[in-house]
Design a protein around this motif. Structure first.
Motif, PDB file in Angstrom:
ATOM      1  N   ARG A 348     -13.921   8.369  -6.375  1.00 55.13           N
ATOM      2  CA  ARG A 348     -13.239   7.688  -5.261  1.00 55.13           C
ATOM      3  C   ARG A 348     -11.742   7.609  -5.534  1.00 55.13           C
ATOM      4  NH1 ARG A 348     -15.265   2.366  -2.658  1.00 55.13           N
ATOM      5  NH2 ARG A 348     -14.172   3.297  -0.891  1.00 55.13           N
ATOM      6  N   PRO A 490     -14.135  -0.464   1.816  1.00 50.18           N
ATOM      7  CA  PRO A 490     -14.205   0.620   2.804  1.00 50.18           C
ATOM      8  C   PRO A 490     -12.963   1.508   2.776  1.00 50.18           C
ATOM      9  CG  PRO A 490     -14.912  -1.453   3.780  1.00 50.18           C
ATOM     10  CD  PRO A 490     -14.364  -1.786   2.426  1.00 50.18           C
ATOM     11  N   GLN A 491     -13.174   2.779   3.049  1.00 47.72           N
ATOM     12  CA  GLN A 491     -12.067   3.735   3.004  1.00 47.72           C
ATOM     13  C   GLN A 491     -10.975   3.366   4.001  1.00 47.72           C
ATOM     14  OE1 GLN A 491     -11.862   6.222   0.747  1.00 47.72           O
ATOM     15  NE2 GLN A 491      -9.777   6.545   1.503  1.00 47.72           N
ATOM     16  N   ALA A 492     -11.345   2.766   5.115  1.00 50.14           N
ATOM     17  CA  ALA A 492     -10.333   2.366   6.099  1.00 50.14           C
ATOM     18  C   ALA A 492      -9.357   1.356   5.512  1.00 50.14           C
ATOM     19  CB  ALA A 492     -11.010   1.776   7.335  1.00 50.14           C
ATOM     20  N   VAL A 493      -9.853   0.482   4.630  1.00 45.50           N
ATOM     21  CA  VAL A 493      -8.977  -0.488   3.972  1.00 45.50           C
ATOM     22  C   VAL A 493      -8.113   0.205   2.926  1.00 45.50           C
ATOM     23  CG1 VAL A 493      -8.903  -2.594   2.593  1.00 45.50           C
ATOM     24  CG2 VAL A 493     -10.610  -2.345   4.410  1.00 45.50           C
ATOM     25  N   ASP A 495      -7.054   3.141   3.013  1.00 44.16           N
ATOM     26  CA  ASP A 495      -6.051   3.964   3.699  1.00 44.16           C
ATOM     27  C   ASP A 495      -4.854   3.159   4.168  1.00 44.16           C
ATOM     28  OD1 ASP A 495      -7.465   6.266   3.300  1.00 44.16           O
ATOM     29  OD2 ASP A 495      -8.441   6.257   5.274  1.00 44.16           O
ATOM     30  N   VAL A 496      -4.915   1.832   4.080  1.00 46.32           N
ATOM     31  CA  VAL A 496      -3.733   1.031   4.383  1.00 46.32           C
ATOM     32  C   VAL A 496      -2.617   1.348   3.390  1.00 46.32           C
ATOM     33  CG1 VAL A 496      -2.829  -1.331   4.442  1.00 46.32           C
ATOM     34  CG2 VAL A 496      -5.058  -0.813   5.457  1.00 46.32           C
ATOM     35  N   HIS A 501      -3.477   8.441   1.271  1.00 45.11           N
ATOM     36  CA  HIS A 501      -3.342   9.641   2.100  1.00 45.11           C
ATOM     37  C   HIS A 501      -2.863  10.854   1.299  1.00 45.11           C
ATOM     38  CE1 HIS A 501      -3.842   7.156   5.718  1.00 45.11           C
ATOM     39  NE2 HIS A 501      -3.089   6.265   5.083  1.00 45.11           N
TER      40      HIS A 501
END
Length: 539
Positions: A348, A490-493, A495-496, A501
């Motif tokens: 990860r 979560p990946q969305a977090v 990516d903040v 990226h």
């Protein structure tokens, strides 16, 4: 009015001499805690969260007695990992927690403490505020005492959080770890108190105390790489070595706490002795005046003169860190073995390539996260120059604001490129292969580092009084990158963070669009910050 002042003075003079020296300590302590009402909870909370999140993570990584026994056997022969995190003294979840994060919790407590002490001592003297304070009914020792008490409150909160949060793993071990971490914090608080008496600059005081902390870590690492039980002389020379030899959750050595307490008391006595022998605003190591012409004819040359020590320190640190990480790469792959949970965390952080490439990518990413701290510190040097009044004489001449700021920003952003390059060179030298791939993986971290630096420029340019919030941005990014993968955030977090990226190199595929977008975002943030600086009044 005169009668009241005379009565107050007479009452103060009638007090014992010791109490007169401490007059006003309570008021200054309340002021310090009020000013640090955000700093202390954030530092203590993040540090405690790092510690308290470990038992659950470790239970997933080493859920069986056989896996934990195998870990202990691996650590006995893996000197590189012992140098990084220390030896393991027990196979319980509590002992593994103390092994995995104890040293880093102690180091973070030390950083928190030195920031608090320097802020309320040398920073106050340098700004001139302490001169106003001590002109009233304030004792000579009161400011230093209040600063140390504020650090004590912060460390007590941290110890309480750790002890309460880990009590389920064993009350004695939880209390030992909490007190040990707080003891390291107070030891470096008194170290900072001594250094604050020796130097004229708060920046130098912070830097020298941080250098002492770095030296303590290096000594402990050298000692732990030589022995697998923390018995090396080099380990015992380091206060961080005392923390690991406290052996929380593994047959606690309570007498080690006496070493921490005794050293803190001794250093505090030295700090009080030095404080009583100097005038306010003076120091035992006065700043050496520099040349007024020649090398300092430009704003950029002045910025380099002011920041060259920091650049040199960070460069040496990143080169050494790269060497250490490179040397432990093969050993880390052996340690992970068939542990799927550990492999998942590394993947990860470092991508889905082979385990070794994923580990290299994860470690390079960690270096990038730490480099974000450098760029924030370097950018905020602009604020220090402004609030101290040193920028005003420079800007009163033929130097514009943008030209003045550009000198510091070149060092901030260019210095980040330099330290990441040196980290890559050290990593490649320690690993002994894939030279170009590893150096490239380090340099690809720069766009994300620059985004964090751009956020610092934006805050400084538009909201100078809130510029310190740039540290919160860097801390949040560091927390997401360090703890997030282990907690299955979560990946969305994830990516903040701008680091979420970046392409996972080496081993992954190079993708230029996100890199270029991050560079553009960093440029836009810097541009907006400079526009704000040009239009606003100086503080």
């Amino acid at each position: 009015m005169t009668a009241t002042a005379d009565a107050t003075t007479t009452a103060l003079a009638a007090r014992p001499r010791g109490s007169r020296r401490l007059a006003g300590t309570g008021t200054l302590l309340r002021l310090a805690l009020r000013r640090d009402r955000v700093l202390i909870p954030v530092w203590a909370g993040v540090n405690a969260l790092m510690v308290l999140s470990m038992p659950g993570t470790l239970e997933g990584l080493y859920g069986t007695a056989a896996e934990r026994a195998d870990l202990l056997r691996q650590m006995e022969t893996n000197s590189s990992l012992r140098a990084l995190v220390g030896p393991v003294f027990g196979d319980s979840l509590g002992a593994l927690t103390a092994w995995r994060v104890g040293l880093y919790a102690g180091a973070l407590a030390a950083v928190m403490s030195l920031l608090i002490v320097v802020r309320h001592t040398r920073d106050e003297e340098e700004s001139g505020r302490q001169e106003v304070v001590v002109s009233g009914m304030v004792g000579r020792r009161a400011p230093l005492t209040a600063a140390l008490l504020a650090a004590a409150v912060a460390n007590a909160v941290l110890a309480l959080l750790i002890a309460a949060g880990l009590a389920g793993q064993g009350a004695a071990g939880a209390l030992a770890l909490g007190l040990g971490v707080a003891g390291v914090g107070m030891l470096f608080a008194t170290t900072a108190a001594i250094v604050a008496q020796l130097t004229e600059s708060a920046r130098l005081a912070r830097g020298l105390t941080a250098a002492v902390l770095s030296g303590a870590f290096v000594l402990r690492a050298a000692g732990d790489s030589a022995t697998d039980d923390g018995s090396s002389v080099l380990t015992w020379v380091s206060p961080l070595g005392w923390l690991e030899n406290l052996r929380a959750f593994a047959g606690e050595r309570w007498w080690v706490l006496l070493l921490l307490a005794g050293a803190a008391v001794a250093q505090g006595a030295v700090a009080y002795g030095l404080a009583g022998r100097r005038d306010l605003g003076m120091s035992f190591l006065p700043t050496r005046p520099g040349p007024a012409a020649g090398r300092l004819r430009t704003a950029g040359a002045l910025a380099w003169r002011l920041q060259r020590g920091g650049v040199l320190g960070w460069s040496i640190g990143f080169l050494l860190a790269g060497l250490v990480y490179g040397g432990m790469t093969e050993g880390a792959a052996d340690l992970v073995g068939d542990n799927e949970r550990t492999r998942g965390i590394i993947e990860r952080m470092g991508g889905q390539a082979g385990l070794t490439d994923a580990f290299v990518s994860a470690m390079v990413g960690m270096l990038g996260l730490v480099a974000a701290l450098y760029v924030v510190a370097s950018v905020l040097r602009l604020g220090g120059e402004e609030t101290s009044g040193r920028a005003e004489p420079v800007l009163a001449g033929a130097v514009g604001r943008l030209r003045w700021a550009a000198g510091h920003l070149v060092i901030a952003f260019g210095g980040a490129a330099l330290i990441m390059l040196l980290a890559g060179l050290g990593f490649a030298a320690g690993y002994g292969q894939d030279f170009g791939a590893i150096v490239g993986a380090c340099l690809v971290q720069l766009p994300a580092v620059w985004v964090v630096g751009g956020a610092a420029v934006l805050l400084y340019g538009l909201l100078p009084r809130a510029a310190v919030a740039a540290w919160a941005v860097a801390g949040a990014v560091l927390l997401l990158g360090w703890v997030g993968p282990a907690l299955d955030v979560p990946q969305a977090v994830l990516d903040v963070s701008p680091f979420g990226h970046l392409p996972k190199l080496p081993g992954g595929e190079m993708s230029w669009p996100p890199v270029l977008v991050l560079v553009l975002i960093a440029g836009a943030l810097v541009g907006a910050g400079l526009v704000g600086l040009r239009r606003r009044d100086l503080t």
